[in-house]
Design a protein around this motif. Structure first.
Motif, mmCIF file in Angstrom:
data_model
loop_
_atom_site.group_PDB
_atom_site.id
_atom_site.type_symbol
_atom_site.label_atom_id
_atom_site.label_comp_id
_atom_site.label_asym_id
_atom_site.label_seq_id
_atom_site.Cartn_x
_atom_site.Cartn_y
_atom_site.Cartn_z
ATOM 1 N N LYS A 188 0.805 11.645 -7.568
ATOM 2 C CA LYS A 188 1.811 11.291 -6.558
ATOM 3 C C LYS A 188 1.840 9.797 -6.255
ATOM 4 C CE LYS A 188 2.853 15.625 -6.019
ATOM 5 N NZ LYS A 188 4.122 16.158 -6.570
ATOM 6 N N LEU A 189 0.877 9.062 -6.805
ATOM 7 C CA LEU A 189 0.752 7.633 -6.524
ATOM 8 C C LEU A 189 0.016 6.991 -7.688
ATOM 9 C CD1 LEU A 189 0.904 5.239 -4.422
ATOM 10 C CD2 LEU A 189 -1.352 6.003 -3.623
ATOM 11 N N GLY A 190 0.346 5.728 -7.990
ATOM 12 C CA GLY A 190 -0.337 5.075 -9.098
ATOM 13 C C GLY A 190 -0.459 3.577 -8.910
ATOM 14 N N ILE A 191 -1.167 2.966 -9.831
ATOM 15 C CA ILE A 191 -1.297 1.507 -9.880
ATOM 16 C C ILE A 191 -1.313 1.088 -11.336
ATOM 17 C CG2 ILE A 191 -3.828 1.598 -9.765
ATOM 18 C CD1 ILE A 191 -3.707 -1.058 -8.175
ATOM 19 N N VAL A 192 -0.647 -0.009 -11.630
ATOM 20 C CA VAL A 192 -0.703 -0.634 -12.949
ATOM 21 C C VAL A 192 -1.482 -1.921 -12.792
ATOM 22 C CG1 VAL A 192 0.616 -1.692 -14.824
ATOM 23 C CG2 VAL A 192 1.474 0.387 -13.723
ATOM 24 N N GLY A 193 -2.721 -1.918 -13.276
ATOM 25 C CA GLY A 193 -3.589 -3.076 -13.189
ATOM 26 C C GLY A 193 -3.697 -3.777 -14.524
ATOM 27 N N PRO A 194 -4.473 -4.856 -14.585
ATOM 28 C CA PRO A 194 -4.649 -5.603 -15.832
ATOM 29 C C PRO A 194 -5.085 -4.698 -16.977
ATOM 30 C CG PRO A 194 -5.575 -6.818 -13.994
ATOM 31 C CD PRO A 194 -5.209 -5.466 -13.459
ATOM 32 N N ASP A 195 -4.366 -4.816 -18.092
ATOM 33 C CA ASP A 195 -4.540 -3.912 -19.217
ATOM 34 C C ASP A 195 -3.897 -4.580 -20.428
ATOM 35 O OD1 ASP A 195 -5.240 -1.604 -20.554
ATOM 36 O OD2 ASP A 195 -4.138 -0.241 -19.241
ATOM 37 N N GLY A 196 -3.715 -3.846 -21.521
ATOM 38 C CA GLY A 196 -2.947 -4.388 -22.627
ATOM 39 C C GLY A 196 -1.521 -4.676 -22.190
ATOM 40 N N ARG A 197 -0.937 -5.737 -22.728
ATOM 41 C CA ARG A 197 0.410 -6.147 -22.304
ATOM 42 C C ARG A 197 1.428 -5.015 -22.445
ATOM 43 N NH1 ARG A 197 5.003 -7.543 -24.652
ATOM 44 N NH2 ARG A 197 6.384 -9.059 -23.620
ATOM 45 N N ASP A 198 1.492 -4.414 -23.627
ATOM 46 C CA ASP A 198 2.477 -3.363 -23.863
ATOM 47 C C ASP A 198 2.208 -2.160 -22.967
ATOM 48 O OD1 ASP A 198 3.611 -4.981 -25.766
ATOM 49 O OD2 ASP A 198 2.726 -3.935 -27.483
ATOM 50 N N GLY A 199 0.938 -1.873 -22.735
ATOM 51 C CA GLY A 199 0.597 -0.767 -21.861
ATOM 52 C C GLY A 199 1.057 -0.997 -20.428
ATOM 53 N N MET A 200 0.886 -2.212 -19.928
ATOM 54 C CA MET A 200 1.306 -2.509 -18.559
ATOM 55 C C MET A 200 2.812 -2.352 -18.392
ATOM 56 S SD MET A 200 -1.166 -5.757 -17.622
ATOM 57 C CE MET A 200 -0.582 -5.898 -15.923
ATOM 58 N N LEU A 201 3.555 -2.829 -19.382
ATOM 59 C CA LEU A 201 5.018 -2.689 -19.328
ATOM 60 C C LEU A 201 5.416 -1.218 -19.403
ATOM 61 C CD1 LEU A 201 6.108 -5.643 -21.652
ATOM 62 C CD2 LEU A 201 6.486 -5.476 -19.177
ATOM 63 N N GLN A 202 4.793 -0.503 -20.332
ATOM 64 C CA GLN A 202 5.154 0.902 -20.511
ATOM 65 C C GLN A 202 4.796 1.740 -19.294
ATOM 66 O OE1 GLN A 202 4.389 3.130 -24.298
ATOM 67 N NE2 GLN A 202 3.038 4.306 -22.955
ATOM 68 N N HIS A 203 3.604 1.529 -18.754
ATOM 69 C CA HIS A 203 3.184 2.338 -17.612
ATOM 70 C C HIS A 203 4.051 2.047 -16.386
ATOM 71 C CE1 HIS A 203 -0.965 2.477 -19.743
ATOM 72 N NE2 HIS A 203 -0.165 3.423 -20.186
ATOM 73 N N SER A 204 4.453 0.791 -16.217
ATOM 74 C CA SER A 204 5.366 0.473 -15.116
ATOM 75 C C SER A 204 6.687 1.197 -15.306
ATOM 76 C CB SER A 204 5.604 -1.043 -15.058
ATOM 77 O OG SER A 204 4.417 -1.743 -14.763
ATOM 78 N N ARG A 205 7.186 1.166 -16.522
ATOM 79 C CA ARG A 205 8.442 1.855 -16.842
ATOM 80 C C ARG A 205 8.293 3.356 -16.634
ATOM 81 N NH1 ARG A 205 8.419 0.686 -21.758
ATOM 82 N NH2 ARG A 205 9.432 -1.354 -21.547
ATOM 83 N N ASP A 206 7.160 3.905 -17.071
ATOM 84 C CA ASP A 206 6.933 5.347 -16.955
ATOM 85 C C ASP A 206 6.845 5.795 -15.501
ATOM 86 O OD1 ASP A 206 6.857 5.493 -19.698
ATOM 87 O OD2 ASP A 206 4.691 5.828 -19.853
ATOM 88 N N PHE A 207 6.109 5.047 -14.673
ATOM 89 C CA PHE A 207 6.026 5.407 -13.254
ATOM 90 C C PHE A 207 7.424 5.463 -12.645
ATOM 91 C CE2 PHE A 207 1.425 3.981 -12.981
ATOM 92 C CZ PHE A 207 0.936 5.189 -12.510
ATOM 93 N N HIS A 208 8.219 4.452 -12.960
ATOM 94 C CA HIS A 208 9.581 4.394 -12.421
ATOM 95 C C HIS A 208 10.400 5.586 -12.902
ATOM 96 C CE1 HIS A 208 13.336 2.688 -10.996
ATOM 97 N NE2 HIS A 208 13.848 2.806 -12.209
ATOM 98 N N ALA A 209 10.301 5.890 -14.194
ATOM 99 C CA ALA A 209 11.077 6.996 -14.760
ATOM 100 C C ALA A 209 10.650 8.342 -14.175
ATOM 101 C CB ALA A 209 10.923 7.010 -16.282
ATOM 102 N N GLU A 210 9.353 8.481 -13.880
ATOM 103 C CA GLU A 210 8.840 9.735 -13.325
ATOM 104 C C GLU A 210 9.050 9.833 -11.815
ATOM 105 O OE1 GLU A 210 7.462 12.312 -14.993
ATOM 106 O OE2 GLU A 210 7.717 11.323 -16.939
ATOM 107 N N GLY A 211 9.539 8.758 -11.202
ATOM 108 C CA GLY A 211 9.750 8.760 -9.759
ATOM 109 C C GLY A 211 8.458 8.728 -8.961
ATOM 110 N N ILE A 212 7.391 8.155 -9.546
ATOM 111 C CA ILE A 212 6.089 8.075 -8.872
ATOM 112 C C ILE A 212 5.925 6.677 -8.288
ATOM 113 C CG2 ILE A 212 3.586 8.202 -9.166
ATOM 114 C CD1 ILE A 212 4.088 10.063 -11.569
ATOM 115 N N PRO A 213 5.752 6.539 -6.988
ATOM 116 C CA PRO A 213 5.552 5.203 -6.405
ATOM 117 C C PRO A 213 4.268 4.578 -6.940
ATOM 118 C CG PRO A 213 5.095 6.910 -4.780
ATOM 119 C CD PRO A 213 5.692 7.610 -5.967
ATOM 120 N N PHE A 214 4.306 3.256 -7.185
ATOM 121 C CA PHE A 214 3.118 2.609 -7.739
ATOM 122 C C PHE A 214 3.006 1.164 -7.290
ATOM 123 C CE2 PHE A 214 6.270 1.230 -10.800
ATOM 124 C CZ PHE A 214 5.801 0.024 -11.330
#
Length: 310
Positions: free
Chosen positions: A136-162
């Protein structure tokens, strides 16, 4: 409520230089920099932003769920997470790679010089937020560049606040990429240097950045935190630490407190008060995951510091 923590798991080699960097790094000779620091003290710690944040959230009674990629040398960390009761459902082990390694040298003024080998972290985009359940909640912290972009996009697409927390990963992104992540995010947290860099790269003021979010948090070390929320700036003071032992992992401890508050439905201000306390508790101990107060002890300190109930 499970909180998905996307970021690195790493081994930290922490060394202490018994002097001050400024006595050995000459500003007029940076172009021919060639220095060596004798570090008689060294220890190896479990670290990485995802591991550190999860550790602090677990201390508070939260339900951290780590999403990370690690290497073949992960077994000692795996055993630690088992002991802590932190699930490893979304930790992916990659063959022929090392788990991320961080080499940190701290001087007597608590300044730090860090070298980081990303290892398996560079493949963090192999993990997907959509593969989780009950988050129900997430955080995108320092990680691989592509992973950070993808996880941010995924949280948004899933409607999960982060929370978007670029941290040391900030240099990996250009201004447009940072703007896009801010558009997807619900909150953003930065230290004062990162805040300056974010403004420089995006061309936006802190107030303009905050206008796109439910809240922007800028931490300022011993000077506390500034929260930009609802068109206002709120200052949260730093909690006085029992001693200043080691700054490594203080930002992650702060984020653990922040996530616990948000997951509990608290206001951003109250969440950041707990975050401030967790940072103070951490800095009094060496290493990012060696402080171990009980939840009752944390609650008592929170009541003393802010007069509020945990």
């Amino acid at each position: 409520m499970s909180v998905l923590i996307c970021g690195s798991l790493a081994y930290d080699s922490i060394m202490v230089f018994q002097d001050r960097f400024k006595n050995h790094i000459l500003p007029d000779n940076i172009h021919i920099l060639n220095v060596s620091f004798l570090v008689p003290q060294m220890r190896r710690e479990f670290g990485g932003c995802a591991g550190n944040i999860a550790y602090n959230l677990k201390l508070l009674g939260g339900e951290p769920l780590i999403m990370a990629t690690v290497g073949e040398d992960f077994d000692p960390y795996r055993k630690r997470l088992d002991r802590l009761g932190i699930p490893q459902t979304h930790i992916r082990v990659l063959a022929d790679t090392y788990t991320a390694q961080c080499f940190i040298t701290t001087d007597l003024d608590h300044n730090q010089i860090t070298a980081f080998h990303p290892g398996a972290m560079s493949n963090s985009h192999d993990n997907h937020v959509g593969e989780t359940q009950g988050v129900k909640l997430g955080i995108v912290g320092p990680d691989g560049r592509d992973g950070m972009l993808q996880h941010s996009r995924d949280f948004h697409a899933e409607g999960i606040p982060f929370v978007f927390d670029p941290g040391q990963g900030m240099p990996l992104f250009n201004g447009d990429e940072l703007k896009q992540c801010l558009e997807w995010a619900t909150w953003c947290t930065l230290n004062d240097y990162e805040a300056h860099l974010m403004c420089e790269r995006t061309g936006l003021s802190l107030e303009a950045i905050a206008g796109q979010l439910e809240g922007l948090i800028v931490t300022r070390g011993g000077e506390g935190s500034d929260l930009y929320v609802g068109g206002s700036r709120i200052h949260v003071p730093a909690v006085r630490a029992e001693r200043l032992a080691d700054p490594t992992g203080c930002g992650d401890a702060y984020r653990g407190g922040l996530l616990h508050g948000l997951a509990s439905g608290w206001s951003l201000e109250k969440s950041c008060k707990l975050a401030s306390l967790m940072g103070a508790i951490k800095i009094a101990e060496t290493g990012p995951q060696n402080h171990a107060p009980s939840r009752d002890a944390i609650a008592a300190q929170f009541r003393t510091a802010f007069g509020e109930v945990l």
